[in-house]
Design a protein around this motif. Structure first.
Motif, PDB file in Angstrom:
ATOM      1  N   ALA A   1       0.827  -1.205   0.000  1.00 57.85           N
ATOM      2  CA  ALA A   1       0.000   0.000   0.000  1.00 57.85           C
ATOM      3  C   ALA A   1       0.863   1.257   0.000  1.00 57.85           C
ATOM      4  O   ALA A   1       0.528   2.255  -0.657  1.00 57.85           O
ATOM      5  CB  ALA A   1      -0.938   0.000   1.210  1.00 57.85           C
ATOM      6  N   GLN A   2       1.985   1.230   0.730  1.00 56.64           N
ATOM      7  CA  GLN A   2       2.872   2.387   0.760  1.00 56.64           C
ATOM      8  C   GLN A   2       3.506   2.651  -0.613  1.00 56.64           C
ATOM      9  O   GLN A   2       3.673   3.805  -1.013  1.00 56.64           O
ATOM     10  CB  GLN A   2       3.971   2.188   1.802  1.00 56.64           C
ATOM     11  N   ILE A   3       3.852   1.599  -1.337  1.00 52.53           N
ATOM     12  CA  ILE A   3       4.357   1.792  -2.699  1.00 52.53           C
ATOM     13  C   ILE A   3       3.341   2.567  -3.526  1.00 52.53           C
ATOM     14  O   ILE A   3       3.682   3.532  -4.227  1.00 52.53           O
ATOM     15  CB  ILE A   3       4.672   0.433  -3.361  1.00 52.53           C
ATOM     16  N   CYS A   4       2.075   2.166  -3.419  1.00 54.16           N
ATOM     17  CA  CYS A   4       1.022   2.816  -4.199  1.00 54.16           C
ATOM     18  C   CYS A   4       0.729   4.233  -3.698  1.00 54.16           C
ATOM     19  O   CYS A   4       0.511   5.152  -4.497  1.00 54.16           O
ATOM     20  CB  CYS A   4      -0.243   1.964  -4.166  1.00 54.16           C
ATOM     21  N   SER A   5       0.722   4.415  -2.372  1.00 54.03           N
ATOM     22  CA  SER A   5       0.451   5.751  -1.820  1.00 54.03           C
ATOM     23  C   SER A   5       1.554   6.730  -2.213  1.00 54.03           C
ATOM     24  O   SER A   5       1.282   7.837  -2.713  1.00 54.03           O
ATOM     25  CB  SER A   5       0.326   5.679  -0.294  1.00 54.03           C
ATOM     26  N   TRP A   6       2.809   6.354  -1.978  1.00 54.53           N
ATOM     27  CA  TRP A   6       3.924   7.232  -2.343  1.00 54.53           C
ATOM     28  C   TRP A   6       3.968   7.452  -3.851  1.00 54.53           C
ATOM     29  O   TRP A   6       4.196   8.577  -4.325  1.00 54.53           O
ATOM     30  CB  TRP A   6       5.243   6.637  -1.859  1.00 54.53           C
ATOM     31  N   GLY A   7       3.778   6.378  -4.617  1.00 49.10           N
ATOM     32  CA  GLY A   7       3.890   6.494  -6.065  1.00 49.10           C
ATOM     33  C   GLY A   7       2.880   7.433  -6.668  1.00 49.10           C
ATOM     34  O   GLY A   7       3.189   8.194  -7.593  1.00 49.10           O
ATOM     35  N   THR A   8       1.640   7.427  -6.143  1.00 47.57           N
ATOM     36  CA  THR A   8       0.587   8.261  -6.728  1.00 47.57           C
ATOM     37  C   THR A   8       0.484   9.638  -6.084  1.00 47.57           C
ATOM     38  O   THR A   8       0.272  10.643  -6.777  1.00 47.57           O
ATOM     39  CB  THR A   8      -0.768   7.550  -6.607  1.00 47.57           C
ATOM     40  N   LEU A   9       0.644   9.714  -4.763  1.00 53.18           N
ATOM     41  CA  LEU A   9       0.408  10.975  -4.059  1.00 53.18           C
ATOM     42  C   LEU A   9       1.649  11.852  -3.968  1.00 53.18           C
ATOM     43  O   LEU A   9       1.537  13.052  -3.688  1.00 53.18           O
ATOM     44  CB  LEU A   9      -0.122  10.703  -2.652  1.00 53.18           C
ATOM     45  N   PHE A  10       2.834  11.295  -4.169  1.00 54.74           N
ATOM     46  CA  PHE A  10       4.066  12.074  -4.044  1.00 54.74           C
ATOM     47  C   PHE A  10       4.838  12.131  -5.358  1.00 54.74           C
ATOM     48  O   PHE A  10       5.031  13.198  -5.937  1.00 54.74           O
ATOM     49  CB  PHE A  10       4.934  11.496  -2.932  1.00 54.74           C
ATOM     50  N   TYR A  11       5.245  10.971  -5.858  1.00 60.82           N
ATOM     51  CA  TYR A  11       6.106  10.952  -7.037  1.00 60.82           C
ATOM     52  C   TYR A  11       5.364  11.293  -8.326  1.00 60.82           C
ATOM     53  O   TYR A  11       5.977  11.689  -9.313  1.00 60.82           O
ATOM     54  CB  TYR A  11       6.774   9.583  -7.179  1.00 60.82           C
ATOM     55  N   GLY A  12       4.059  11.161  -8.330  1.00 55.94           N
ATOM     56  CA  GLY A  12       3.312  11.454  -9.538  1.00 55.94           C
ATOM     57  C   GLY A  12       3.148  12.933  -9.826  1.00 55.94           C
ATOM     58  O   GLY A  12       2.939  13.323 -10.988  1.00 55.94           O
TER      59      GLY A  12
END
Length: 405
Positions: free
Chosen positions: A20-31
């Protein structure tokens, strides 16, 4: 009162949180940078307008850090993180429809609050509640290893979506990931019935502190203020460096392809640094571990300032910087229970993270002002170097004054 979960259950818990953290960071920060660049081309908005919205979101994330941590201390982590992911998905969907700068700022402001409830700090607090503050080190280390792959997975994925579906379509895909994948994983993984039993106390002992009372007690410890100085300095210095790395290295004489090669080193180096801690320093006292790691930062700044403009040399410096950055994430996660207090992890850690996040939002803008006033990045690097020294001093003070905790 329930028993502490077994090893297999804990592995599932950490693995689900990690995915879930991979998805949260990937979409909410790195995107954000990828979407912002596509919006700039499509809508004609300036970078200042676009990144100003991100700054507003980060400021609100800072303000939300303490209440989020306190809520997790009260056992609301499952519903808080799952609901925040669903709301983040709805906000990303709303972002995909914006046509005005006012609507864009409104969406990004609320999205910042959702970041405060879905990224590392709330996940750290959930882990501390499941296994107890002193047992959280292994879980936090493992979680950061998962999170280290967020940029590797999502930057190319989001860019592919932008290229094939446009930035609005990419945001809809990111919205689905948050609402379905993140929301579902947080709800399934976080079960307050499986949390470690709350420490009991005899009638003649004081009850464990919680919320504001725990924070006030922590504030009476010099180690708390040492960490406060350290983390604010870290945020100021290295959020500036992160946001300005690309133009800084161009100014230093690298060509764009060389800069990209240098930047590509940092993410894997962060993961490598966390693996090193897990392999060689899993039981090292955090005050000793952190005291050694923080020395790397001023040395790295000197390297970025004076190294010859050769990709191999600067990439080597960037690798040490990235490894130290990855290690510091773990140190931040375990510093409170090992250096300040073992009570109310979420509230106390949130009180430290709040000013750090606010500084992280403001520092890149301040660096831009310094660059414009001085005409180059020499002055910016000088300020970053001072910040790195303050980071060292703050952490060393906390380390010295935390003995006996």
């Amino acid at each position: 009162m329930t028993a502490v979960p077994d090893a297999g259950d804990t592995r599932w818990f950490i693995s689900a949180l990690g995915a879930a953290q991979i998805c949260s960071w990937g979409t909410l920060f790195y995107g954000f940078p990828l979407i912002a660049e596509a919006m700039r081309t499509d809508l004609g908005w300036s970078k200042t307008e676009l990144y100003g919205a991100a700054t507003c979101g980060m400021l609100l994330a800072g303000l939300a850090a303490y209440p989020v941590g306190a809520a997790i201390d009260r056992g609301h982590g499952r519903y808080l993180m799952a609901a925040a992911s669903v709301v983040a998905g709805l906000l990303l969907a709303a972002w995909s429809q914006v046509t005005s700068i006012v609507a864009f700022y409104a969406v990004l402001a609320v999205l910042g609050c959702m970041q405060a409830a879905t990224l590392y700090e709330p996940a750290f607090a959930v882990i501390a509640r499941r296994v107890g503050p002193l047992g959280a080190r292994k879980g936090i280390t493992a979680l950061t290893l998962w999170g280290g792959f967020a940029s590797t997975v999502f930057i190319p994925l989001i860019q592919f979506l932008i290229d094939t579906q446009g930035w609005r379509g990419a945001l809809l895909g990111m919205a689905a990931v948050n609402a379905v994948v993140c929301g579902g994983l947080y709800f399934l993984a976080i079960d307050p019935r499986k949390d470690a039993p709350i420490r009991t106390h005899h009638p003649d002992e004081a009850a464990p502190l919680a919320g504001r009372a725990a924070v006030r007690a922590a504030m009476r410890r010099p180690a708390y203020w040492g960490l406060m100085i350290a983390w604010i300095s870290y945020a100021a210095a290295f959020s500036s460096l992160t946001y300005h790395f690309y133009p800084l290295l161009l100014e230093r004489g690298l060509d764009p392809s060389g800069v990209v090669m240098v930047l590509a080193v940092i993410g894997p180096a962060q993961v490598a640094g966390r693996i090193m801690i897990r392999a060689f320093a899993s039981e090292a006292p955090v005050r000793k571990l952190g005291s050694a790691i923080v020395i790397v930062f001023p040395i790295a700044v000197i390297g970025f300032a004076y190294a010859p403009p050769q990709v191999a040399v600067i990439a080597s410096i960037a690798a040490f910087y990235g490894a130290a950055n990855g290690m510091v994430t773990i140190v931040r996660g375990i510093a409170v229970p090992e250096m300040v207090t073992r009570e109310a992890y979420g509230a106390v850690n949130g009180s430290l993270v709040a000013p750090m996040n606010i500084m992280q939002a403001l520092a890149p803008l301040a660096a831009a002002v310094i660059w414009q006033a001085s005409g180059g990045y020499d002055a910016v690097l000088a300020v970053i170097f001072i910040g790195s020294l303050t980071l060292c001093a703050g952490f060393w003070i906390a380390a010295i004054r935390s003995r006996g905790i």
